[in-house]
Enzyme design. Structure first.
Site, short mmCIF file in Angstrom:
data_model
loop_
_atom_site.label_atom_id
_atom_site.label_comp_id
_atom_site.label_asym_id
_atom_site.label_seq_id
_atom_site.Cartn_x
_atom_site.Cartn_y
_atom_site.Cartn_z
CG ASP A 82 86.62 58.00 57.63
OD1 ASP A 82 86.36 58.39 58.87
OD2 ASP A 82 85.72 57.75 56.78
CE LYS A 83 84.24 55.93 63.67
NZ LYS A 83 82.51 55.42 64.32
CG HIS A 84 82.87 52.42 58.50
ND1 HIS A 84 82.11 53.72 57.88
CD2 HIS A 84 82.16 51.61 58.46
CE1 HIS A 84 81.02 53.12 57.48
NE2 HIS A 84 80.95 51.84 57.93
CB SER A 85 81.15 52.10 63.89
OG SER A 85 80.47 51.12 64.54
CB THR A 122 77.02 58.15 61.22
OG1 THR A 122 77.58 57.37 62.32
CG2 THR A 122 77.88 59.56 61.53
NE ARG A 170 74.46 43.89 53.30
CZ ARG A 170 75.52 44.42 53.83
NH1 ARG A 170 75.77 45.58 53.40
NH2 ARG A 170 75.96 43.94 54.83
CB SER A 185 78.92 47.33 53.07
OG SER A 185 78.22 48.36 53.53
CE LYS A 189 79.73 52.70 53.66
NZ LYS A 189 78.66 51.70 53.84
CE LYS A 190 84.32 54.48 55.82
NZ LYS A 190 84.22 56.00 56.26
#
Ligand code: URA
Length: 437
Positions: A82-85, A122, A170, A185, A189-190
């Site tokens: 996966d990718k997360h920004s 997203t 937050r 955070s 999730k990841k």
């Protein structure tokens, strides 16, 4: 234990015990801690930070606050990655990259976030697609990831529920920009998604939570080191967020741009560069390719061949969206009643991207309070890139608003957020650095 004592300890710069971290995370997950106490704790942690050890423990406790996905049953015939920004304005990368990576043989179980502070989310963007279910049950999520290759959903009550609550508080309490809190955070999730590898897009600039390269590097290194403790390999790209990414900002408008990108109608160069670089890094972290150049060419081909668009269409349909969204986005995506092109004269030298994000919130496209409903139709399209010569024929952007009054306000704010001049500024690279731990 009284949670007020945990708040006091953080307020006074102390380090939380394992028991206190457990109490915080349980209270977040089962919502027994009231919002005012969570807010006070978030501000104390924001102001006094957390040690690496403390943040790593918080991360793992939040990851374990719900189910952890397990892919070891072989349901997927490729790596789960996966990718997360860290968040930006106009960041629609996920809608492009997940189908591209899937078209290249990866499986992408993407658990995304809602808008946070001035940045878009997203999950909110996905909900601009009529019928799209951002909270399927875990079995359905797993089946879609296995079958289609990717599924972009939101935080569910099952996965990292502690982060879901903490994140929403937050968002509206000015406590986002903290390295340990962002690390916990994102990674909770990841880790809960059971990934084999992750690529981080750490944004830097005036539209990001980290506005200088040093802070972005600190965040990237914190995420890489914390993930390593959980056995999750992470590579991080630091990418520029000093202007809107692509040409649109706003939920439905960004879905529209994503569709046009995947169809090959328009691939805005900076967005294109960032999407392909991040996706190529996913193939590398997943072990699908060893050479970044070859990986990038494979990703590009997945767009050109239409395979990525096909995967996107299948994902949308599998999650309850229209079957023909790709062919007819105009028939489905909400449109704002007022559209107004904003003109200015001179070369666009700089954009206060944070203010652009705030203006979208003012237009109704982001939240001021926890749980607020959004107007998916509002935002900006045709946003000029820095360096563009603006005049009576080339606008700065087009505002999409619910009313003329809202458009007046957005126009004032937008014009105040840009710097104009005579000379074209030096080009900034879209990708600043790659860190592999
Ligand atoms: N993205 C997240 O998921 N969490 C943060 O805290 C910031 C960006």
């Amino acid at each position: 234990m009284l949670f007020v004592d945990v708040i006091r300890r953080k307020r006074d710069g102390g380090e939380l015990t394992d028991e206190e971290i457990g109490f915080l995370v349980d209270g977040l997950a089962d919502e027994s801690l009231p919002a005012e106490q969570v807010s006070a704790f978030a501000m104390a942690a924001y102001l006094n930070s957390m040690s690496f050890d403390e943040a790593a423990k918080l991360t793992l406790a939040m990851a374990r606050s719900g189910a952890i996905l397990d892919w070891s049953d072989g349901i997927c015939d490729g790596p789960v990655v996966d990718k997360h920004s860290t968040g930006g304005v106009g960041d629609k990368v996920s809608f492009l990259l997940a189908p591209i990576a899937a078209a290249c043989g990866c499986h992408v179980p993407m658990i995304s976030g809602r808008g946070l502070g001035h940045t878009g989310g997203t999950t909110d963007k996905a909900e601009a697609i009529p019928g799209y279910d951002t909270a399927p049950d875990l079995d359905r999520f797993r089946d879609i990831v296995a079958d289609v290759g990717c599924a972009i959903i939101g935080q569910t009550p099952d996965l990292a529920p502690a982060d879901r609550r903490f994140y929403s508080i937050r968002d509206v309490t000015g406590t986002v920009e903290s390295v340990p809190l962002i690390t916990a955070s994102i990674l909770s999730k990841k880790i809960a998604a059971g990934l084999h590898g992750l690529v981080m897009d750490v944004k830097v600039g005036n539209g990001a939570f980290m506005d200088d390269l040093g802070a972005a590097r600190e965040l990237a290194n914190s995420i890489i080191a914390t993930a390593a403790r959980a056995g999750l390999p992470v590579h991080a790209l630091i990418s520029d967020m000093n202007e809107v990414l692509g040409t649109t900002a706003g939920n439905a408008l960004e879905i529209d741009e994503s569709i046009r990108f995947l169809r090959g109608d328009a691939r805005e160069p900076r967005l294109d560069e960032i999407v392909i670089a991040l996706c190529a890094e996913m193939l590398v972290v997943a072990g699908v390719e060893t050479d970044r150049g070859a990986a990038a060419r494979r990703c590009d081909e997945a767009v050109r061949s239409g395979k990525a668009a096909e995967v996107f269409a299948r994902m949308v349909h599998a999650l309850g969206g229209p079957t023909d969204l790709l062919e007819k986005p105009d028939a489905y995506l909400a449109k704002a009643p007022v559209r107004r092109a904003v003109h200015a004269r001179g070369t666009l030298i700089a954009v206060d991207t944070h203010e652009v994000g705030n203006t979208i919130i003012e237009l109704g496209g982001g939240r001021r309070r926890v749980g607020e409903a959004l107007d998916h139709s509002v935002g900006f399209s045709g946003f000029a890139a820095v360096g563009t010569a603006l005049d009576a024929t080339t606008p700065l952007a087009t505002i999409h608003a619910a009313s003329e009054q809202d458009a007046d306000l957005a126009e004032r704010k937008l014009l105040a957020a840009v710097t104009l001049g005579d000379e074209k500024p030096a080009a900034r690279p879209a990708i600043c650095e790659t860190l592999t731990g």
